[in-house]
Design an enzyme around this catalytic site. Structure first.
Site, short mmCIF file in Angstrom:
data_model
loop_
_atom_site.label_atom_id
_atom_site.label_comp_id
_atom_site.label_asym_id
_atom_site.label_seq_id
_atom_site.Cartn_x
_atom_site.Cartn_y
_atom_site.Cartn_z
N GLY A 248 -1.86 -7.91 -13.93
CA GLY A 248 -2.14 -8.17 -15.33
C GLY A 248 -0.88 -8.48 -16.12
CB CYS A 249 0.08 -7.62 -19.60
SG CYS A 249 -1.28 -8.41 -20.50
CB ALA A 250 2.73 -4.97 -15.54
N GLY A 251 2.62 -8.35 -14.71
CA GLY A 251 2.91 -9.18 -13.55
C GLY A 251 4.20 -9.95 -13.60
CG LEU B 202 3.52 -1.09 -21.49
CD1 LEU B 202 3.25 -0.79 -22.95
CD2 LEU B 202 3.58 0.19 -20.68
#
EC number: 2.3.1.-
Length: 354
Positions: A139-142, A336
């Site tokens: 997700g956004c941490a990728g 995050l």
């Protein structure tokens, strides 16, 4: 073993959607069926987003879609963005596709088997002995986790060339059938984009020297319901809890201290935090949690304003913007994502020797 950034690029899909245009279309889709839409629609104006980009035109969102056509739209759009971002990064590094020893592909917004780097194998000119490392679900941490993974692979194979490509087509997961608040907020925030980076233990010949250190992650137990996907017969359904800004305010500082300690750094050593701008409130919460001067993360706000939250690649857009400002010194990339996870990557930028 030091790992250096040789090339960094970003790419956007062809359809530019203004925030006002998205708001008007959302009103047509949700206005008569979702009683809370009028109240929630105000967030289009306060989200700090002027426009975002999509792999599909705006009329696509007024039609019903299932797994087959969502997957087709993802594959077509993600392949095009992969090639665009990867070719730009390779050019920036002075490499070709045939030079790449390992390719790391990060995505969470669509499924392709064979994975994307195989889908574009011929167009990219990769060698037939290339190592493929597809990564799904960060997700956004990728973006930060992908850089950390690529850094570790490069450090483990000195002299090899590693290409990281991070691709997200959030738009194809748009849902008008579930009538959940998270779907409205996703419509307000998310767009599509890609980024790529070239890494190697061989020092750069020219330009600023950008050294990537070992990444660090922290995962919190019992937080699976904060962010992620629900999966049903129609497709992915976003999980995006309203508690994220308050969670950042409460937990992010301690997580950052842990990442700094792991890197033998402290807060005073950091010249610039490079953060994933999940939303305007999240950026505010990060500045507050890290006791940063208000406005310190303006590159994050400008990225959000110009392209929305593209999930994983967004932090690499910010990183590119910071590097283009000729910033130097010790930096820390952070994001995050689902898990719930904080991902960190220290990197240092030294000015080119005179």
């Amino acid at each position: 073993m030091s790992v250096y950034l040789h090339g960094l690029s970003t790419a956007l899909p062809p359809h530019c959607l203004s925030q006002s245009e998205v708001q008007d279309r959302a009103a047509l889709i949700f206005g008569d069926t979702y009683p809370q839409f009028d109240r929630l629609s105000k967030t289009f104006e306060t989200a700090g987003i002027d426009k975002r980009y999509s792999v599909v035109p705006i009329d696509w969102f007024s039609q019903d879609h299932g797994w087959a056509d969502r997957s087709a739209a993802f594959l077509t759009g993600a392949k095009a963005m992969f090639i665009d971002a990867a070719e730009r990064a390779l050019t920036d590094a002075g490499w070709t596709g045939a030079d790449v020893d390992t390719v790391v592909t990060v995505t969470s917004t669509g499924i392709a088997t064979p994975s994307l780097e195989a889908q574009v194998f011929s167009e990219m000119g990769f060698r037939d002995d290339i190592m493929r490392v597809p990564v799904f679900g960060l997700g956004c941490a990728g973006g930060v986790s992908g850089l950390s993974t690529a850094q570790a692979i490069a450090a483990g194979k000195p002299g090899s060339k590693v290409l990281l490509v991070v691709v997200e087509a959030c738009s194809v997961s748009f849902r008008s059938d579930r009538l959940q608040k998270a779907d409205i907020i996703a419509t307000v925030l998310f767009g599509d984009g890609a980024a790529a980076a070239c890494l190697s233990t061989a020092p750069k010949a020219t330009g600023n020297v950008i050294t990537l250190s070992t990444g660090h992650q922290q995962m919190w137990p019992d937080t699976l319901d904060i962010m992620g996907w629900d999966v049903d017969e129609t497709g992915f359904g976003v999980v995006f809890d309203r508690s994220i800004p308050s969670f950042v305010s409460q937990e992010f500082a301690a997580a950052t201290r842990g990442a700094l300690t792991a890197a033998n750094l402290n807060h005073a050593d950091i010249d610039r935090y490079v953060c994933h701008p999940g939303g305007a409130k999240v950026v505010d919460a990060i500045e507050d949690a890290l006791h940063l001067q208000q406005g310190a993360l303006n590159a994050e706000r400008e990225t959000l304003r110009a392209a929305g939250n593209m999930s994983a690649p967004t932090v690499m857009f910010v990183m590119k913007s910071v590097l283009e400002e000729k910033k130097t010194g010790q930096m820390m990339a952070c994001a995050l994502g689902p898990g719930f996870t904080a991902s960190f990557l220290p990197f240092h930028v030294s000015a080119e020797a005179a």
